[in-house]
Design an enzyme around this catalytic site. Sequence first.
Site, PDB file in Angstrom:
ATOM      1  N   ARG A  66       1.125  -0.997   0.159  1.00 49.39           N
ATOM      2  CA  ARG A  66       0.172   0.212   0.023  1.00 49.39           C
ATOM      3  C   ARG A  66       0.886   1.407  -0.106  1.00 49.39           C
ATOM      4  NH1 ARG A  66      -2.555   3.193   3.886  1.00 49.39           N
ATOM      5  NH2 ARG A  66      -4.273   4.346   3.203  1.00 49.39           N
ATOM      6  N   LEU A  94      -6.779   6.963   0.584  1.00 47.23           N
ATOM      7  CA  LEU A  94      -5.449   7.288   0.440  1.00 47.23           C
ATOM      8  C   LEU A  94      -4.643   7.403   1.122  1.00 47.23           C
ATOM      9  CD1 LEU A  94      -6.043   9.963  -2.507  1.00 47.23           C
ATOM     10  CD2 LEU A  94      -5.445   7.785  -2.997  1.00 47.23           C
ATOM     11  N   HIS A 108     -19.751  11.168  -2.005  1.00 46.19           N
ATOM     12  CA  HIS A 108     -20.190   9.693  -1.348  1.00 46.19           C
ATOM     13  C   HIS A 108     -22.027   9.684  -1.740  1.00 46.19           C
ATOM     14  CE1 HIS A 108     -20.399   6.157   0.957  1.00 46.19           C
ATOM     15  NE2 HIS A 108     -21.036   6.771   1.396  1.00 46.19           N
ATOM     16  N   GLY A 142     -10.247   8.467   7.213  1.00 48.64           N
ATOM     17  CA  GLY A 142     -10.777   7.292   7.631  1.00 48.64           C
ATOM     18  C   GLY A 142     -11.281   6.674   6.846  1.00 48.64           C
TER      19      GLY A 142
HETATM   20  C1  GRF Z   1     -20.927   7.627  -7.630  1.00 44.70           C
HETATM   21  O1  GRF Z   1     -22.509   6.866  -6.686  1.00 44.70           O
HETATM   22  C2  GRF Z   1     -19.995   7.874  -6.031  1.00 44.70           C
HETATM   23  O2  GRF Z   1     -20.693   8.353  -5.192  1.00 44.70           O
HETATM   24  C3  GRF Z   1     -19.521   6.844  -5.842  1.00 44.70           C
HETATM   25  O3  GRF Z   1     -19.470   6.353  -7.138  1.00 44.70           O
HETATM   26  C4  GRF Z   1     -20.488   6.616  -8.405  1.00 44.70           C
HETATM   27  C5  GRF Z   1     -19.632   6.765  -9.307  1.00 44.70           C
HETATM   28  O4  GRF Z   1     -20.026   7.541  -9.865  1.00 44.70           O
HETATM   29  N1  GRF Z   1     -18.843   6.895  -4.667  1.00 44.70           N
HETATM   30  P1  GRF Z   1     -19.207   7.669 -11.427  1.00 44.70           P
HETATM   31  O5  GRF Z   1     -18.304   6.858 -11.772  1.00 44.70           O
HETATM   32  O6  GRF Z   1     -19.573   8.819 -11.522  1.00 44.70           O
HETATM   33  O7  GRF Z   1     -20.205   7.478 -12.698  1.00 44.70           O
END
Ligand code: GRF
Length: 208
Positions: A66, A94, A108, A142
């Site tokens: 990693r 990361l 998210h 986190g």
């Molecule tokens: C998004 O919903 C993001 O929040 C999640 O993965 C998805 C990625 O979608 N972490 P994309 O690759 O931008 O279409």
Amino acid sequence: MQKRVVVLVSGTGTNLAALLGACADPAYGVCVVGVGSDRSAIPALEVASAHGVPTFVEPPGDHPGRDAWNDALAARLEPFAPDLVVLAGFMRLLRADLVTRWPTVNTHPALCPAFPGMHAVADALAYGVKLTGATLFLVDDGVDTGPVVAQVAVPVVEGDDVSSLHHRIKSAEHDLLVATVGRMLRAGYRIEGRRVILGAADPREVPA
Ligand code: GRF
């Protein structure tokens, strides 16, 4: 002077496409200068190439561990001199020093702190919540725990499955990402404890 953003992706790239669309307008004030991934042959890299944005791929499997992978990623990011790194569907964590060196946001598909992790949409659906959404947060060490920059709520409707709900969340998420990254980079932001205050920049925190 346009602010410089590097976007890290692992999948479809719809969030990346939304950002690239916004960057076409000089008034947006932001330019995606590079797109990186942890895997090759994904649609997001094609999205980047179609916009003429340089790409790189840094698979963890090419490295003994990693730390070595994080070092390699840092070496990839450095020449781009990003003002901000945007994780848009990037499925890796990361190391803390990278997100200290380059301010980094992640998008998210849930209302943090609810439903962290890789299965946020399915977890929200299984829990039976009536309202979920998307969160843009500053990445810390986190998993989906960093200070929240902005959120948008999306109702769960009768008959939703993971795909239909994620589709509606993404639509709201794209707008949130574009609007918030633009505000962060044009007007600055400051952090007070866990609170992120947009457009109220501490001069030390306005990207140069
Ligand atoms: C998004 O919903 C993001 O929040 C999640 O993965 C998805 C990625 O979608 N972490 P994309 O690759 O931008 O279409």
